[in-house]
Design a protein around this motif. Structure first.
Motif, PDB file in Angstrom:
ATOM      1  N   ASN A   4     -30.604  24.527  17.505  1.00  0.00           N
ATOM      2  CA  ASN A   4     -30.902  23.137  17.843  1.00  0.00           C
ATOM      3  C   ASN A   4     -31.512  23.045  19.252  1.00  0.00           C
ATOM      4  O   ASN A   4     -30.958  23.557  20.221  1.00  0.00           O
ATOM      5  N   ASP A   7     -29.415  22.054  22.225  1.00  0.00           N
ATOM      6  CA  ASP A   7     -28.528  23.006  22.898  1.00  0.00           C
ATOM      7  C   ASP A   7     -29.017  23.297  24.313  1.00  0.00           C
ATOM      8  O   ASP A   7     -28.219  23.639  25.195  1.00  0.00           O
ATOM      9  N   PRO A  53     -27.115  14.638   8.880  1.00  0.00           N
ATOM     10  CA  PRO A  53     -28.293  15.483   9.092  1.00  0.00           C
ATOM     11  C   PRO A  53     -29.387  15.206   8.061  1.00  0.00           C
ATOM     12  O   PRO A  53     -29.112  14.942   6.890  1.00  0.00           O
ATOM     13  N   PHE A  75     -31.489  14.683  17.814  1.00  0.00           N
ATOM     14  CA  PHE A  75     -31.636  16.129  17.580  1.00  0.00           C
ATOM     15  C   PHE A  75     -30.274  16.774  17.335  1.00  0.00           C
ATOM     16  O   PHE A  75     -30.087  17.548  16.399  1.00  0.00           O
ATOM     17  N   ARG A  76     -29.313  16.460  18.218  1.00  0.00           N
ATOM     18  CA  ARG A  76     -27.993  17.086  18.141  1.00  0.00           C
ATOM     19  C   ARG A  76     -27.282  16.719  16.844  1.00  0.00           C
ATOM     20  O   ARG A  76     -26.521  17.523  16.286  1.00  0.00           O
ATOM     21  N   GLY A  78     -28.759  16.312  14.067  1.00  0.00           N
ATOM     22  CA  GLY A  78     -29.487  16.882  12.936  1.00  0.00           C
ATOM     23  C   GLY A  78     -30.401  15.907  12.231  1.00  0.00           C
ATOM     24  O   GLY A  78     -30.903  16.201  11.141  1.00  0.00           O
ATOM     25  N   VAL A 161     -27.413  23.549  12.977  1.00  0.00           N
ATOM     26  CA  VAL A 161     -28.866  23.407  12.853  1.00  0.00           C
ATOM     27  C   VAL A 161     -29.527  24.743  13.147  1.00  0.00           C
ATOM     28  O   VAL A 161     -29.236  25.389  14.153  1.00  0.00           O
ATOM     29  N   ALA A 167     -36.957  18.830  12.886  1.00  0.00           N
ATOM     30  CA  ALA A 167     -36.451  18.127  14.067  1.00  0.00           C
ATOM     31  C   ALA A 167     -37.131  16.784  14.255  1.00  0.00           C
ATOM     32  O   ALA A 167     -36.492  15.809  14.667  1.00  0.00           O
ATOM     33  N   HIS A 186     -36.997  22.695  14.976  1.00  0.00           N
ATOM     34  CA  HIS A 186     -36.299  22.900  16.246  1.00  0.00           C
ATOM     35  C   HIS A 186     -36.836  24.120  16.987  1.00  0.00           C
ATOM     36  O   HIS A 186     -37.022  24.091  18.210  1.00  0.00           O
TER      37      HIS A 186
END
Length: 555
Positions: A4, A7, A53, A75-76, A78, A161, A167, A186
């Protein structure tokens, strides 16, 4: 493959928790640790509303802390973030929304009002998860603040992810056709961050002022502070230089990104007032060719050690591809550009492959059936790399035309890779430098041969009273009459028939001196050439072609 992209924000928060991550126009700020916690709260709040997600969520929020936090939160979680440029116009926006069938809107109040008003239309029927960012509208669901409160009750549910997971869908500007949704994974975002940081030596702790909101997202992944500029991002040609310069000085900005129109405006102001920018290590400009006069001004303005204006080349589907510094352009390639060689866009980024193939309009099924061009031979530019996107969202026909299959894969990804056909034409010279000659769609086909827009326009742009020029063809598509349309510098527009005739004669003499433009017999003057809505620099030649045909009476 990396996981992801969000991150990377977590990594920045662990490494530099107290460092400012974002400073907005009102001097509100978040440290990396605060931003990371805010993202976690948003994830938990959105999950409590049913976000799972893979859900397609349209994000239409003004640049600032909320925009960055929400992007990383989606994003985090999903989700698939749908980014549509609000400057592309109502018709294009609705066309884009129809394609993605959004399942929710995280947006400013006016967008939510439109969604509610048209809620029975097909494009909005699936939008069940909606959050207002800004003033509360009774009956329109939760606000940004409500989501934060919801998220403060329970921690976010972890989401797994992979780098190959979707993404975002980012729409092209539509400067040469209807906007298309570019499907980003991603891992592609991660590759972009690595390439850009390595190429330009960007260090954690630097301060960036991004004149294009999406570039602010890279900063959080690199430990770089984002200073949100006080400007309308859809109108970079109208930016107020005073506000930009004030932010640069106040925050010790070390890097700034803007379109050529942005730097043209800022550079002219600095030149007129003898202002320099000693804190800036690098300026970046993309979105279209950067004129030599802009590079010349910025070379005087950027007076820090080794400071330069760099021009990364690429496309929404394949960014970054190549790069060159303004000082190298002025010392090594500008003279060739003025003679019609095209615009040098530099050398490929590390790990990026660039090739030139014979120009063709139809699909190219595989690389081994594409005919390669030799050094110095103009052809179609194609690009391959980990940051290059694989497809358009729900556009199989467009994908088939724009992508070329390659059996080779990248480390950690066992899928065959693809080459992206940028839609530009150019060549690679004997030193390995890539030269841009214009869009494939803007080639003027005459009975004497093909004429390439950027090469021909440069001949006329050497005239001191010409701000920019545009080549268009009118008449039969296989035997077009080339017309050069001139936008004069401010205060230099010819106002009388005699002045028009004198200016035209000077330009025709210029054109006659080059074999590239000697066949041009028609010159027109335009007060302000139509440009794209995203960067305010790409000339909309399709609209200009219609205008020229109407003026000449050859519709």
């Amino acid at each position: 493959m990396s996981g992801n992209i969000a991150d990377r924000l977590r990594e920045s928060a662990v490494a530099w928790p107290e460092r400012a991550a974002v400073i907005d126009q009102r001097e509100n700020r978040r440290t990396f640790a605060e931003l990371d916690r805010e993202v976690d709260q948003l994830v938990a709040g959105l999950q409590s509303l049913g976000l799972t997600p893979g859900r397609r969520i349209v994000l239409m929020v003004r640049p600032g802390i909320e925009f960055i936090a929400l992007t990383f939160a989606l994003f985090r979680a999903g989700a698939i973030v749908i980014l549509i440029d609000p400057g592309m116009g109502r018709t294009n926006i609705f066309r884009c929304l129809e394609e993605v069938e959004p399942e929710g809107f995280v947006a400013i109040p006016v967008v939510q009002l439109i969604r509610w008003w048209k809620r029975r239309e097909k494009v909005f029927r699936s939008a069940r998860l909606n959050v207002t960012v800004g003033m509360r509208i009774p009956g329109f669901g939760p606000t940004y603040g409500d989501i934060l409160k919801l998220g403060g009750v329970h921690p976010p549910k972890p989401v797994s992810v992979a780098g190959s997971d979707p993404a975002a869908v980012i729409f092209t500007s539509g400067s040469t056709g209807p906007p298309k949704g570019v499907a980003y994974e991603h891992g592609m975002f991660g590759a972009q961050v690595e390439l850009i940081q390595r190429q330009y030596g960007i260090e954690p702790g630097e301060v960036d002022l991004p004149g294009f909101p999406l570039f602010g997202l890279f900063n959080a992944a690199m430990g770089v502070t984002t200073v949100v500029p006080d400007m309308n991002p859809t109108r970079p040609a109208q930016v107020d230089p005073v506000k930009i310069l004030r932010a640069i000085e106040r925050h010790g900005v070390t890097q700034a990104f803007g379109s050529p129109a942005f730097w043209n405006r800022v550079g002219r102001y600095c030149d007129e007032h003898r202002i320099t920018l000693p804190t800036i290590r690098r300026a970046l400009s993309a979105g279209g060719p950067v004129p030599n006069h802009v590079l010349e001004r910025m070379a005087r303005v950027l007076n820090g050690p080794n400071a330069d204006l760099f021009t990364p080349y690429g496309a929404t589907e394949s960014l970054p591809a190549a790069s060159i510094g303004g000082r190298e352009v002025l010392s090594s390639t500008a003279a060739r550009t003025r003679k019609g060689a095209g615009t040098c866009v530099g050398r490929p980024f590390p790990e990026i492959e660039i090739r030139i193939i014979r120009i063709t309009d139809g699909p190219v099924a595989a690389l081994d059936v594409a005919e390669a061009c030799g050094p110095g031979e103009i052809g179609e530019i194609i690009v391959r790399g980990r940051s290059v996107t694989r497809e358009y969202f729900r556009r199989p026909e467009a994908t088939a035309v724009a992508k070329i299959a390659d059996p080779r894969s990248f480390p950690g990804d066992d899928r065959p890779s693809v080459w992206h056909r940028i839609g530009d034409v150019g060549y690679i010279d004997g030193e390995g430098l890539l030269w841009f000659c214009g869009r494939k769609a803007h080639i003027v086909h005459t009975r004497l041969g093909s004429m390439y827009s950027v090469c021909c326009e440069a001949i006329f742009e050497t005239h001191p009273h010409v701000y920019r020029a545009a080549l268009v063809g009118i008449g039969d598509v296989s035997d077009e009459a080339p017309v050069i349309v001139i936008e004069p510098e401010a205060g230099k527009f010819p106002e009388t028939p005699a002045a028009v005739a004198a200016f035209r004669d000077e330009l025709l003499r210029l054109g006659a001196g080059s074999p590239l433009t000697s066949c041009i017999r028609e010159v027109m003057f335009h007060r302000s050439l139509p440009v794209d809505t995203r960067h305010n620099v790409k000339i909309q030649r399709e609209a200009l072609k219609e205008w020229a045909a109407a003026v000449s009476g050859r519709r």
